[in-house]
Design an enzyme around this catalytic site. Structure first.
Site, short mmCIF file in Angstrom:
data_model
loop_
_atom_site.label_atom_id
_atom_site.label_comp_id
_atom_site.label_asym_id
_atom_site.label_seq_id
_atom_site.Cartn_x
_atom_site.Cartn_y
_atom_site.Cartn_z
CG HIS A 97 54.49 -21.87 65.65
ND1 HIS A 97 54.02 -22.54 64.56
CD2 HIS A 97 54.40 -22.73 66.69
CE1 HIS A 97 53.68 -23.76 64.90
NE2 HIS A 97 53.90 -23.90 66.20
CG HIS B 182 38.98 -8.53 73.52
ND1 HIS B 182 38.20 -7.77 74.34
CD2 HIS B 182 40.03 -8.92 74.28
CE1 HIS B 182 38.76 -7.70 75.54
NE2 HIS B 182 39.87 -8.40 75.53
O1 JB2 Z 1 31.42 5.32 71.77
C1 JB2 Z 1 31.96 5.67 72.82
C2 JB2 Z 1 31.70 5.02 74.09
N1 JB2 Z 1 30.92 3.98 74.45
C3 JB2 Z 1 31.08 3.82 75.77
N2 JB2 Z 1 32.83 6.71 72.84
C4 JB2 Z 1 33.43 7.13 73.99
N3 JB2 Z 1 34.27 8.16 73.92
N4 JB2 Z 1 33.22 6.54 75.20
C5 JB2 Z 1 32.36 5.51 75.23
N5 JB2 Z 1 31.96 4.73 76.25
C6 JB2 Z 1 32.48 4.88 77.62
O2 JB2 Z 1 33.48 3.89 77.78
C7 JB2 Z 1 31.48 4.64 78.72
O3 JB2 Z 1 30.80 5.83 79.05
C8 JB2 Z 1 32.41 4.16 79.86
O4 JB2 Z 1 32.91 5.24 80.63
C9 JB2 Z 1 33.57 3.49 79.14
C10 JB2 Z 1 33.52 1.96 79.21
O5 JB2 Z 1 34.02 1.55 80.45
P1 JB2 Z 1 33.78 0.09 81.04
O6 JB2 Z 1 34.71 -0.07 82.18
O7 JB2 Z 1 32.33 -0.09 81.25
O8 JB2 Z 1 34.15 -0.91 79.85
P2 JB2 Z 1 35.55 -1.21 79.15
O9 JB2 Z 1 35.25 -1.50 77.73
O10 JB2 Z 1 36.55 -0.17 79.46
O11 JB2 Z 1 36.08 -2.53 79.86
C11 JB2 Z 1 35.52 -3.82 79.55
O12 JB2 Z 1 36.40 -4.55 78.71
C12 JB2 Z 1 37.70 -4.76 79.27
C13 JB2 Z 1 38.55 -5.48 78.24
C14 JB2 Z 1 35.33 -4.54 80.89
O13 JB2 Z 1 34.65 -5.75 80.66
C15 JB2 Z 1 36.67 -4.81 81.55
O14 JB2 Z 1 36.50 -5.60 82.72
C16 JB2 Z 1 37.59 -5.55 80.58
N6 JB2 Z 1 38.90 -5.75 81.19
#
Ligand code: JB2
Length: 214
Positions: A137, A146
């Site tokens: 609350h 985040h």
């Molecule tokens: O500016 C962007 C960009 N930067 C990275 N625009 C777009 N359209 N795509 C972008 N990407 C892409 O995001 C990368 O090429 C990659 O495919 C994806 C990031 O995937 P990743 O699994 O490396 O990170 P995440 O941010 O999805 O996940 C992180 O954060 C989550 C909260 C990890 O640490 C996870 O374990 C965690 N649960």
């Protein structure tokens, strides 16, 4: 009817966003990813339709956006850039999250499975309250924060913009965390943390620059 959603990013966080949107009944138009190798692939059956430039093929009136990336700085930059171009961001609220009726949830905020948001909490724009995190609350969570899985915020906690609260961290009641802080996973925060500081441990203490580089 709500506009279909384009998700920015096609990695780990995007999967969680796809699942939450789908379970809450939103249509997903596709994902965009900067990595050309991902274009044409699918994430949980949703196609990667191009890079960020594929978004502009759709007018802001026709689509909403959702950020499928976890890193606070990237989320902040993408949110500001696409807001400036007139796009709106979907709220993502997993149906298995528990959100008090009078909690305020900002634009583009993402409340994941098992999260709990208690009465009079205020959640800013583009915030992630990740899996099974709890916000009690009267907490105030600044834009772009985040809160990672399993973190626990007692009542009246205040968090400044752009801060990251690590997995399983615990913040005792009424503590104030400044802008752009990092609270390491597992930390227990018992007092206020000034802006731009990283703290870790139980009780949490500022990390030296050597520790941060390690
Ligand atoms: O500016 C962007 C960009 N930067 C990275 N625009 C777009 N359209 N795509 C972008 N990407 C892409 O995001 C990368 O090429 C990659 O495919 C994806 C990031 O995937 P990743 O699994 O490396 O990170 P995440 O941010 O999805 O996940 C992180 O954060 C989550 C909260 C990890 O640490 C996870 O374990 C965690 N649960």
């Amino acid at each position: 009817m709500s506009a279909p959603v384009i998700i920015i990013g096609a990695g780990g966080h995007a999967k969680v966003v796809v699942d939450a949107l789908r379970r809450s009944g939103r249509d997903i138009l596709g994902l965009v990813d900067n990595d050309p190798e991902k274009v044409g692939a699918t994430v949980l059956g949703v196609p990667v339709i191009g890079g960020d430039d594929a978004i502009e093929k759709h007018t802001p009136a026709d689509v909403n956006l959702a950020i499928g990336l976890g890193l606070v700085r990237q989320r902040q930059a993408l949110f500001s850039a696409f807001k400036e171009s007139g796009y709106a961001f979907a709220k993502v609220i997993h149906p298995a999250a528990v959100v008090a009726d009078n909690a305020r949830i900002g634009e583009g905020a993402q409340i994941m499975a098992g999260a709990i948001i208690q009465p009079d909490a205020i959640i800013g724009d583009n915030v992630i309250i990740n899996t099974r995190a709890s916000v009690d609350h009267d907490c105030v969570i600044g834009d772009h924060v985040h809160i990672a899985p399993g973190a626990t915020l007692a009542g009246g906690v205040w968090i400044g913009e752009g801060s990251m609260i690590g997995v399983g961290a615990t913040l005792l009641e009424n503590v104030r965390i400044g802008d752009n802080c990092i609270i390491a996973g597992g930390a227990t925060v018992i007092g206020d943390v000034p802006a731009n500081i990283t703290v870790a441990g139980v009780p949490a203490k500022p990390m030296t620059s050597k520790e941060q580089d390690a």
